[in-house]
Design an enzyme around this catalytic site. Structure first.
Site, PDB file in Angstrom:
ATOM      1  N   HIS A 142     -63.370 -59.801  33.439  1.00 27.74           N
ATOM      2  CA  HIS A 142     -64.033 -60.167  32.196  1.00 27.74           C
ATOM      3  C   HIS A 142     -63.063 -60.900  31.292  1.00 27.74           C
ATOM      4  O   HIS A 142     -61.873 -61.021  31.603  1.00 27.74           O
ATOM      5  CB  HIS A 142     -64.584 -58.931  31.473  1.00 27.74           C
ATOM      6  CG  HIS A 142     -63.535 -57.968  31.011  1.00 27.74           C
ATOM      7  ND1 HIS A 142     -63.142 -56.868  31.755  1.00 27.74           N
ATOM      8  CD2 HIS A 142     -62.775 -57.925  29.874  1.00 27.74           C
ATOM      9  CE1 HIS A 142     -62.209 -56.203  31.106  1.00 27.74           C
ATOM     10  NE2 HIS A 142     -61.962 -56.825  29.962  1.00 27.74           N
ATOM     11  N   HIS A 170     -68.740 -54.424  30.655  1.00 27.13           N
ATOM     12  CA  HIS A 170     -68.744 -55.732  29.976  1.00 27.13           C
ATOM     13  C   HIS A 170     -68.286 -56.825  30.925  1.00 27.13           C
ATOM     14  O   HIS A 170     -67.348 -56.671  31.702  1.00 27.13           O
ATOM     15  CB  HIS A 170     -67.893 -55.724  28.708  1.00 27.13           C
ATOM     16  CG  HIS A 170     -66.445 -55.369  28.885  1.00 27.13           C
ATOM     17  ND1 HIS A 170     -65.999 -54.391  29.724  1.00 27.13           N
ATOM     18  CD2 HIS A 170     -65.330 -55.884  28.296  1.00 27.13           C
ATOM     19  CE1 HIS A 170     -64.691 -54.298  29.647  1.00 27.13           C
ATOM     20  NE2 HIS A 170     -64.255 -55.202  28.800  1.00 27.13           N
ATOM     21  N   HIS A 212     -57.846 -61.855  25.715  1.00 25.36           N
ATOM     22  CA  HIS A 212     -57.305 -61.586  27.048  1.00 25.36           C
ATOM     23  C   HIS A 212     -58.303 -61.930  28.139  1.00 25.36           C
ATOM     24  O   HIS A 212     -59.504 -62.049  27.889  1.00 25.36           O
ATOM     25  CB  HIS A 212     -56.884 -60.114  27.194  1.00 25.36           C
ATOM     26  CG  HIS A 212     -58.017 -59.130  27.221  1.00 25.36           C
ATOM     27  ND1 HIS A 212     -58.461 -58.478  26.096  1.00 25.36           N
ATOM     28  CD2 HIS A 212     -58.800 -58.667  28.242  1.00 25.36           C
ATOM     29  CE1 HIS A 212     -59.454 -57.663  26.417  1.00 25.36           C
ATOM     30  NE2 HIS A 212     -59.697 -57.759  27.718  1.00 25.36           N
ATOM     31  N   HIS A 239     -59.314 -46.635  27.126  1.00 22.07           N
ATOM     32  CA  HIS A 239     -60.180 -47.030  26.024  1.00 22.07           C
ATOM     33  C   HIS A 239     -61.254 -45.967  25.800  1.00 22.07           C
ATOM     34  O   HIS A 239     -61.742 -45.364  26.757  1.00 22.07           O
ATOM     35  CB  HIS A 239     -60.900 -48.339  26.339  1.00 22.07           C
ATOM     36  CG  HIS A 239     -60.019 -49.544  26.356  1.00 22.07           C
ATOM     37  ND1 HIS A 239     -59.174 -49.873  25.327  1.00 22.07           N
ATOM     38  CD2 HIS A 239     -59.881 -50.543  27.280  1.00 22.07           C
ATOM     39  CE1 HIS A 239     -58.546 -51.004  25.609  1.00 22.07           C
ATOM     40  NE2 HIS A 239     -58.957 -51.420  26.790  1.00 22.07           N
ATOM     41  N   TYR A 289     -52.125 -53.687  28.921  1.00 25.58           N
ATOM     42  CA  TYR A 289     -52.139 -55.066  28.421  1.00 25.58           C
ATOM     43  C   TYR A 289     -50.733 -55.644  28.475  1.00 25.58           C
ATOM     44  O   TYR A 289     -49.751 -54.965  28.144  1.00 25.58           O
ATOM     45  CB  TYR A 289     -52.652 -55.118  26.984  1.00 25.58           C
ATOM     46  CG  TYR A 289     -54.132 -54.861  26.860  1.00 25.58           C
ATOM     47  CD1 TYR A 289     -55.053 -55.894  26.987  1.00 25.58           C
ATOM     48  CD2 TYR A 289     -54.604 -53.575  26.621  1.00 25.58           C
ATOM     49  CE1 TYR A 289     -56.417 -55.652  26.881  1.00 25.58           C
ATOM     50  CE2 TYR A 289     -55.961 -53.326  26.506  1.00 25.58           C
ATOM     51  CZ  TYR A 289     -56.862 -54.371  26.634  1.00 25.58           C
ATOM     52  OH  TYR A 289     -58.204 -54.121  26.529  1.00 25.58           O
ATOM     53  N   GLU A 335     -54.993 -58.300  31.099  1.00 19.25           N
ATOM     54  CA  GLU A 335     -55.275 -56.876  31.206  1.00 19.25           C
ATOM     55  C   GLU A 335     -55.519 -56.531  32.662  1.00 19.25           C
ATOM     56  O   GLU A 335     -56.125 -57.320  33.399  1.00 19.25           O
ATOM     57  CB  GLU A 335     -56.523 -56.499  30.390  1.00 19.25           C
ATOM     58  CG  GLU A 335     -56.891 -55.016  30.503  1.00 19.25           C
ATOM     59  CD  GLU A 335     -58.247 -54.665  29.899  1.00 19.25           C
ATOM     60  OE1 GLU A 335     -58.467 -53.477  29.581  1.00 19.25           O
ATOM     61  OE2 GLU A 335     -59.089 -55.569  29.767  1.00 19.25           O
TER      62      GLU A 335
END
Length: 314
Positions: free
Chosen positions: A150, A206, A220, A252, A261, A271
């Site tokens: 993503h 996502h 990112h 997260h 990261y 990431e």
């Protein structure tokens, strides 16, 4: 019909040799070709299309464009009509504009980021093939990223002037491109400002995300790993290669992803993202994070924000 998944990202880099070493030795990607303009194309071992990352030589870092693959060739024409009707101009780039890629529908999101949609890219297969495959290839390198997962785009957000490109992008992506909202951050009086959104077309939490900031840019691009042990190995690989780590391995709250990261040599943030998180579906209730719990949403373990994470991007 419509968008299937993320297809590739095109990044500007200032030192091509250093960038290629980074994406090969740290992420484990493979260089598949270089064109006459000096652009380098790479793929991960578990991807079947020809490439998922384009590196272009430049004097500054950042995102050129992000591309998503659609299911059918006709989807490009249908989406062009919908996007134009929404009030956004488009260009249909001819087949071969990018190597091994069919025609592409080019346009800018309300935030200004360039997006492209395409239906065809040469299929070269994964490194383990699709006939009685092994679970991973013998020549895996570095973190051994499976695929480009993503991207997160920074969008201008200024409550004082009423500018909110996060909300504008989200409206466009859901109403025109067919993404669905999985999570959001709301701030301000009575949570009236949509400050960040996570959207999907697949079943992951996502496929794209929009977060508010003082200016547009790239936060990112993310690469998928299997699980927590792979995240720790990735951190070891980064330490061995003297990579600048932005946020050490953690989890997260938003998306439930396990993460680390770090930066490529030009300063583009990467990431490594692991774990399913949850099964994203269009009818799954949207998760909302409020301003007072934002720290836990971003970094669940400490609940504390890291200034570089929100202030530094290309």
């Amino acid at each position: 019909m419509g968008i299937l998944r993320i297809g590739h990202a095109s990044l500007r880099v200032m030192d091509m040799a250093a960038a290629v070493r980074h994406y090969e030795n740290v992420l484990g990607m493979k260089k598949v070709m270089e064109d006459k303009h000096g652009n380098v194309y790479l793929k991960c071992w578990d991807e079947w299309d020809k490439f998922s990352l384009i590196l272009t030589p430049s004097d500054r870092a950042g995102l050129n464009h992000v591309a998503y693959k659609v299911e059918r060739e006709e989807d490009l024409d249908e989406l062009q009509e919908k996007i134009e009707a929404y009030g956004i101009s488009t260009t249909m780039l001819p087949e071969g504009t990018l190597p091994s890629t069919g025609r592409m529908l080019q346009f800018n999101l309300p935030s200004g980021h360039e997006m492209r949609l395409y239906a065809f890219k040469e299929c070269v297969g994964t490194d383990v093939g699709n006939i009685n495959p092994d679970p991973w290839p013998d020549d895996i390198r570095g973190a051994g990223a499976h695929w480009l997962d993503h991207c997160l785009l920074m969008c201008e957000l200024n409550p004082e002037t009423g500018v909110n490109k996060v909300a504008e992008n989200t409206k466009f992506a859901t109403e025109v491109l067919g993404f669905f909202l999985t999570e959001q951050v709301v701030v301000g009086p009575n949570g009236s400002i949509q400050a960040a959104t996570w959207l999907a077309r697949t079943t992951t939490p996502h496929d794209i995300a929009f977060v508010g900031g003082p200016r547009m840019g790239l936060h990112h691009i993310a690469f998928f790993l299997d699980g927590w042990n792979d995240i720790l190995k990735a951190a070891d690989v980064m330490a061995k290669n003297k990579v600048k780590i932005d946020v050490a391995p953690t989890r997260h709250g938003i998306t439930r992803g396990e993460t680390i990261y770090f930066f490529d040599p030009s300063g583009n943030r990467n990431e490594t993202f692991a774990g399913l998180g949850y099964l994203a579906q269009p009818d799954r209730p949207v998760v909302t994070w409020t301003e007072e719990h934002l720290g836990s949403g971003i970094f669940y373990h400490t609940g504390e924000l890291v200034s570089s994470f929100t202030e530094v991007y290309t």
